[in-house]
Each structure stands twice: as structure tokens, then as C-alpha cells.
Scaffold this active site. Structure first.
Site, PDB file in Angstrom:
ATOM      1  N   ASP A 112      -2.994   2.530  -5.995  1.00  0.00           N
ATOM      2  CA  ASP A 112      -1.951   2.591  -4.973  1.00  0.00           C
ATOM      3  C   ASP A 112      -1.853   1.369  -4.077  1.00  0.00           C
ATOM      4  O   ASP A 112      -1.156   1.406  -3.057  1.00  0.00           O
ATOM      5  CB  ASP A 112      -2.134   3.842  -4.103  1.00  0.00           C
ATOM      6  N   GLU A 113      -2.492   0.265  -4.431  1.00  0.00           N
ATOM      7  CA  GLU A 113      -2.364  -0.918  -3.592  1.00  0.00           C
ATOM      8  C   GLU A 113      -2.578  -2.191  -4.391  1.00  0.00           C
ATOM      9  O   GLU A 113      -3.289  -2.208  -5.406  1.00  0.00           O
ATOM     10  CB  GLU A 113      -3.331  -0.873  -2.405  1.00  0.00           C
TER      11      GLU A 113
ATOM     12  N   ASP B   2       0.854  -1.188   0.000  1.00  0.00           N
ATOM     13  CA  ASP B   2       0.000   0.000   0.000  1.00  0.00           C
ATOM     14  C   ASP B   2       0.890   1.238   0.000  1.00  0.00           C
ATOM     15  O   ASP B   2       1.693   1.440   0.915  1.00  0.00           O
ATOM     16  CB  ASP B   2      -0.902  -0.007   1.233  1.00  0.00           C
TER      17      ASP B   2
END
Length: 411
Positions: A124-125, A30
Site C-alpha cells: 500500500d505504499e 500511501d
């Protein structure tokens, strides 16, 4: 679970980076305050300052906040107006989606260098299953260190990584490791890790469900695990009760799935002020159709059903759809259908939001296209594909194919 603040960072040595990871092949990576970090990377003078990225208009929403801004109570998904009230000295910036997309692509390439078993959840993860990478790259925690080092060295960004036996616990681990940390949950310590956490740590438990659980005297994950399922069922329903009970015992059978199949692709816009002008709404639909067409072609997808969403000033929301004779990824066809659906609504109240979506998706290279009698051999699709190629080189702000349509073609 989302960006829960209810899983505090801890220094328990049982779950440190050197803990036993032999039964924990799942990683959750993350990025830390990603939208903000991308801005700070190119504007170093912002480092250490409260920075908020999101919609800057009167109805804007926070996409990301630096940890300095979070100290004032600013959170993702909060109205920007509220964030300004909490932290008036913060630097407020609109999101640069092109820069974020480029950074996301670079990070995901680093992850796919480690293993092909990467399940990207958002820009983003991502989850990784590193079972097959151990022989070459070492233990899961060593692989996590490698990822963090490469992201920092190559992209000048930081990420937090959770290492665990399951996806659910790995995601909790990365949350607890933030910012810029690494946390390992050994397979035989999962319950010790889970049970002291507050109920909000469980996927699917929002504010309302948390209040319900607390009224039952259930404030921690451990309390839910020990509670009779019938108690949960009576307050939350059959499906939610079973779901929470399994998670509370650390059971999550889902595998890392590297292929994410989109069921639909869409875009929408909320206007700064409520609108009644058809021409302004037409231009908005045109821009949305352009975005949807680009996203379809990038994903290699086509769809047959076009739908629109219209939200009025009083928050009434109407959805209308139409199924085409054949699949499309052409913005011109998406817009023509969307505009037809909108005009069929007739005059109405002022409008707060409009959206365009294409549904019923299938792979473009496996879907035969129906030929239209008398249609030119080369047409809108080729023109838009050429514009895509130009946009990749010069930027989409320079090349906007839908905006070049003549007004008389758009009616």
C-alpha cells in the site's frame, strides 16, 4: 517510521498543495486504510462504520482499521482482542489477500505509468522520483494530483501523497496529509516542517528510544538537531546517534530504487491454540511450503538454503536450516527439507508458531539448475508451474498443488 500517529494533519499554508515544489521531486504515495478500503469498496454498506481487518482468531492482529475505528483507539498491529474491547461494535473481517493483492497491483501500475522510478515498499505504499516526468506531466504537485485522481477514478480508493526533497520527509508528508490529502514540503522549508515534530516522527524512534530521548530533555526533532552528538551517542550508541542527527537536519541521501532485491522469501503461521500433534504441524508446514514456492516463482527467484522456525508455547524459538546441492523454487523440495528439519528436532513441548523460509536467493533465469541422475524429464516443478497458471485463472483456493501430495509421499 510506520503508521505513526505522532505527525498530526495540519493546515499550514507553507506546506499546502500549492507550496513551492520546484526542489521536491520525491513523492511518497500511501493508500488510506488500504485493507479496509478494499473491503468497503465491494461492501458500500460498511462506509462510515468502524471496520477492522485482521486476524479474527484469539491471537489475531489488526492489519488495518477504518478512521471511524481509529477514533476508538484501534491501531494497526494491535491484538484483535484489544481492538474488540476498545470498539465492540466494529465490524471485524479477515483480510482478503487476493483482493488486496489485485488492488495493490492496479495501484502500482498507475504509479509506473507516471515514472519507472517507483520503489514499492509494501502493498500500500511506494516512493516515486518524478524528476524525469516533469516535462510531460508538469510539476511534482501536479503529478501527485494526477495520481490521486487516477487512483480514485479507476480504483475507487483514496491515497495520501507527500511531496518533498527526500524520501524521509516525503513519507512524513504523506502521514501528515492523511486521510485523502496532499502535502508539499518546499526544499527551503524542510527544517521548519521537521523541527516542531515530536521525536517519534524520526525513523527508528520507537517507544523505548522516545522515552530515553525525553529523559534527556529532547522532546522534538529540533531539540535532537541542536543536541550535541555526544549526548545522543552516550544514550543510543554510535550508529543510532549519527542516524538521528542526520535525519533531524533533514539529510537523507537515499535515492528511489525501483528494484527491490529480496534476500529471502518465507511464510509462517501462529496457531490459535498451542499444538503437539505432528500430523497437524506437518499439514501446516506443507501449506507454508506451498506459499513459499508460489512466491518464489512469482518473484522469479530460486534459493539454496531452506530454514524453519519453531516457537514453543513458552516463546522459546528455534531456527534450523539446510543448504541444498542446487537452487530450487519447488514447494515439494522445500517441504521435504522443512519436514526433515522439523522431525530432527525430536519430541518437544507444545508449539505456538512454525515458519518456512528460503534464503540465498538468485534470479531463476540466470541460475543453472543441476540435473539429477535418473530424475524424470518433467516433474514437480512443471506440475507446480501448471498449477500456478490454473490458479491465476481460477484462484489459488481452487488449485492447491501441495495439498494433493499423497501422505506416503510426504513422510
Amino acid at each position: 517510521m510506520g503508521r505513526s500517529q505522532s505527525v498530526p494533519r495540519g493546515n499550514d499554508p507553507r506546506f499546502g498543495p500549492d507550496a513551492d515544489d520546484s526542489g521536491s521531486p520525491i513523492l511518497h504515495v500511501d493508500m488510506d486504510a488500504f485493507f479496509v478500503a478494499v473491503e468497503v469498496r465491494r461492501r458500500p454498506e460498511l462506509r462510515g462504520r468502524p471496520v477492522v481487518v485482521g486476524g479474527v482468531g484469539p491471537r489475531g492482529v489488526v492489519s488495518s482499521a477504518s478512521y471511524e475505528a481509529r477514533a476508538y483507539g484501534v491501531r494497526s498491529a494491535m491484538p484483535t482482542a484489544r481492538a474488540r474491547a476498545l470498539c465492540p461494535r466494529a465490524v471485524f473481517l479477515p483480510p482478503d489477500f487476493a483482493a488486496v493483492s489485485a488492488a495493490s497491483h492496479a495501484v502500482m501500475e498507475i504509479l509506473r505509468d507516471v515514472t519507472p522510478l517507483v520503489e514499492q515498499l509494501s502493498v500500500d505504499e511506494a516512493f516515486l522520483d518524478v524528476s524525469g516526468a516533469r516535462r510531460l506531466l508538469g510539476r511534482p504537485a501536479e503529478i501527485a494530483r494526477l495520481i490521486r485522481s487516477r487512483v480514485a477514478g479507476q480504483e475507487r480508493l483514496t491515497c495520501s501523497v507527500g511531496v518533498a526533497p527526500t524520501k524521509f520527509v516525503a513519507k512524513l508528508g504523506s502521514t501528515r496529509a492523511k486521510p485523502d490529502g496532499l502535502l508539499v514540503v518546499p526544499a527551503d522549508q524542510v527544517l521548519e516542517f521537521l523541527h516542531p515534530l515530536p521525536v517519534e516522527a524520526l525513523w527508528g524512534v520507537g517507544e523505548r528510544a522516545a522515552e530515553t530521548l525525553r529523559r534527556l530533555g529532547l522532546a522534538t526533532v529540533g531539540a535532537i538537531a541542536e543536541a550535541p552528538v555526544g549526548m545522543l551517542r552516550g544514550s543510543l550508541g554510535e550508529a543510532a546517534a549519527a542516524h538521528l542527527h542526520e535525519l533531524a537536519w533533514g539529510r537523507d541521501p537515499r535515492q528511489v530504487s525501483p528494484e527491490h532485491v529480496e534476500k529471502s522469501i518465507g511464510a509462517e503461521v501462529t496457531f490459535d491454540t498451542d499444538l503437539a500433534d505432528p500430523e497437524t504441524i506437518r499439514r501446516a508446514l506443507l501449506g507454508l511450503a506451498d506459499k513459499v514456492g508460489v512466491r518464489l516463482r512469482r518473484a522469479g527467484q530460486v534459493g539454496r538454503t531452506i530454514s524453519i522456525k519453531v516457537r514453543y508455547a513458552d516463546f522459546r524459538t528455534i531456527n534450523r536450516s539446510r543448504t541444498l546441492g542446487g537452487p530450487t523454487d519447488v514447494a515439494r523440495e522445500v517441504f521435504d527439507t522443512a519436514w526433515s528439519l522439523f522431525t530432527a528436532l525430536g519430541p518437544g513441548d507444545r508449539i505456538r508458531l512454525v515458519g518456512v523460509r528460503v534464503e540465498g536467493l538468485s534470479a531463476a533465469d540466470q541460475t543453472p539448475r543441476q540435473l539429477t541422475l535418473g530424475a524424470p524429464e518433467r516433474g514437480w516443478r512443471e506440475a507446480e508451474a501448471a498449477a500456478d497458471a490454473a490458479a491465476a485463472r481460477f484462484g489459488r483456493s481452487v488449485v492447491r498443488p501441495a495439498s494433493l501430495l499423497r501422505r506416503d509421499d510426504q513422510r
